[in-house]
Design a protein around this motif. Structure first.
Motif, PDB file in Angstrom:
ATOM      1  N   VAL A   1      55.229  12.291 -36.516  1.00 27.43           N
ATOM      2  CA  VAL A   1      54.927  13.862 -36.246  1.00 27.43           C
ATOM      3  C   VAL A   1      53.633  14.093 -36.043  1.00 27.43           C
ATOM      4  CG1 VAL A   1      55.441  16.133 -36.956  1.00 27.43           C
ATOM      5  CG2 VAL A   1      57.375  14.344 -37.107  1.00 27.43           C
TER       6      VAL A   1
ATOM      7  N   THR B   1      54.261  22.411 -24.047  1.00 24.44           N
ATOM      8  CA  THR B   1      54.715  23.206 -25.336  1.00 24.44           C
ATOM      9  C   THR B   1      56.020  23.486 -24.956  1.00 24.44           C
ATOM     10  OG1 THR B   1      52.529  23.777 -26.021  1.00 24.44           O
ATOM     11  CG2 THR B   1      54.515  24.801 -26.943  1.00 24.44           C
TER      12      THR B   1
ATOM     13  N   PHE C   1      48.796  15.257 -28.772  1.00 23.33           N
ATOM     14  CA  PHE C   1      48.756  16.266 -27.832  1.00 23.33           C
ATOM     15  C   PHE C   1      47.585  17.394 -28.012  1.00 23.33           C
ATOM     16  CE2 PHE C   1      50.440  20.798 -27.343  1.00 23.33           C
ATOM     17  CZ  PHE C   1      50.709  20.709 -25.952  1.00 23.33           C
ATOM     18  N   PHE C   2      47.214  17.424 -29.146  1.00 26.38           N
ATOM     19  CA  PHE C   2      46.067  18.241 -29.289  1.00 26.38           C
ATOM     20  C   PHE C   2      44.632  17.576 -28.638  1.00 26.38           C
ATOM     21  CE2 PHE C   2      48.400  20.417 -32.539  1.00 26.38           C
ATOM     22  CZ  PHE C   2      48.513  21.730 -31.975  1.00 26.38           C
TER      23      PHE C   2
ATOM     24  N   TRP D   1      63.141  14.871 -32.588  1.00 28.68           N
ATOM     25  CA  TRP D   1      62.496  14.880 -33.746  1.00 28.68           C
ATOM     26  C   TRP D   1      63.385  14.654 -35.152  1.00 28.68           C
ATOM     27  CZ3 TRP D   1      57.211  17.626 -33.593  1.00 28.68           C
ATOM     28  CH2 TRP D   1      56.471  17.284 -32.292  1.00 28.68           C
TER      29      TRP D   1
ATOM     30  N   THR E   1      52.145  12.296 -33.051  1.00 25.01           N
ATOM     31  CA  THR E   1      52.459  12.877 -31.654  1.00 25.01           C
ATOM     32  C   THR E   1      51.571  14.341 -31.625  1.00 25.01           C
ATOM     33  OG1 THR E   1      54.550  11.938 -31.967  1.00 25.01           O
ATOM     34  CG2 THR E   1      54.228  14.024 -30.445  1.00 25.01           C
ATOM     35  N   LEU E   2      51.583  15.069 -32.587  1.00 23.35           N
ATOM     36  CA  LEU E   2      50.598  16.327 -32.465  1.00 23.35           C
ATOM     37  C   LEU E   2      49.347  16.212 -32.435  1.00 23.35           C
ATOM     38  CD1 LEU E   2      52.463  18.502 -35.214  1.00 23.35           C
ATOM     39  CD2 LEU E   2      52.583  18.722 -32.785  1.00 23.35           C
ATOM     40  N   SER E   3      48.586  15.135 -33.000  1.00 30.53           N
ATOM     41  CA  SER E   3      47.226  14.908 -33.113  1.00 30.53           C
ATOM     42  C   SER E   3      47.070  14.345 -31.287  1.00 30.53           C
ATOM     43  CB  SER E   3      46.910  13.700 -33.929  1.00 30.53           C
ATOM     44  OG  SER E   3      47.034  14.152 -35.104  1.00 30.53           O
TER      45      SER E   3
END
Length: 263
Positions: free
Chosen positions: A188, A167, A195-196, A180, A191-193
């Motif tokens: 976006v 993070t 990462f989680f 970004w 990428t966040l999906s």
């Protein structure tokens, strides 16, 4: 990294991966793939001069000052009191300081490239600043990560450290290299999906590391439940059948008794 360490330890150290570990590895692969596919395109930095301009950006200066102040407060105020009882203290120090290591490595990579091109990079003060930042950052990370591992369980430290460190690195890169700014909403979200998804995979990989569950146990449990359900249904049918027979027998007795009374 966590996926590779788990697989290598399973192969070379004969450490068995349970069901949660295998699912965690699969989720790490899927999350990493999503992040690579939707990775942002950073602004091109080809020289130490460009790197210096990036470092002078007001947004990055604000971030750097806040990170340094936070680290100093954690090291000298919070760590002596809460470091031995709260796992987040040492990990937060490693993560906040570690955010500068990736940027320093990128800047030193540019400096090495210019040195190969026979440019006098050793005359640029930025080279030594980046080198000193990298040494301090890595030394601090190693020191406090070892402290965290000495006090707390590895299965707890590793996933939390990965989440915090990643993070902070992503935040630093976004502010410094404006990665970004040119991304679409779909990238976006992707990428966040990803990462989680990696976070969930690491949680499964480490949180249930000592839980001995195999596919054979799961299939055996499913078969046992199916047998219990089928057995319960058979018992229910037998009870209904016995009830029907009892009703019929009762009706026959009533008919016979009524005929007797009639005669």
């Amino acid at each position: 990294m966590h996926f590779l360490s788990a697989v290598l330890s399973s192969y070379f150290l004969n450490e068995k991966l349970n069901v949660h570990g295998k699912l965690g590895c699969l989720l790490c692969i899927l999350g990493s793939t999503m992040m690579v596919i939707h990775a942002p395109q950073e602004e091109e930095v080809t020289s130490l001069h460009d790197m210096e301009l990036k470092l002078r950006d007001p947004g990055f200066i604000t971030f750097a000052v806040a990170a340094v102040v936070t680290s100093l407060v954690l090291i000298f105020v919070v760590a002596p009191k809460k470091g031995q009882s709260n796992v987040l203290v040492y990990i937060a120090i490693c993560s906040v300081i570690g955010a500068f290591s990736v940027s320093s490595v990128k800047g030193l990579g540019i400096a090495i490239q210019e040195f190969i091109e026979q440019k006098p990079v050793y005359k640029d003060p930025l080279f030594f600043i980046l080198l000193a930042t990298l040494v301090v950052s890595v030394s601090t990370q190693i020191n406090y990560l070892n402290k965290a591992l000495d006090v707390f369980n590895t299965s707890i430290v590793t996933p939390i450290y990965y989440v915090f460190f990643t993070t902070m690195v992503v935040t630093c890169s976004v502010i410094l290299f404006k990665e970004w700014n040119s991304m679409d909403v779909s990238d976006v979200i992707g990428t966040l999906s990803g990462f989680f998804t990696i976070i969930v995979g690491i949680f499964l990989l480490h949180a249930f590391k000592n839980t001995n569950i195999t596919w054979g146990q799961i299939t055996a449990s499913i078969r046992k439940e199916n047998q219990m359900l089928s057995g319960g249904q058979e018992d229910q049918h037998s009870l209904l059948g016995n009830a029907d027979h009892s009703v019929l027998a009762f009706e026959d007795d009533n008919i016979n008794s009524s005929r007797t009374n009639h005669h």
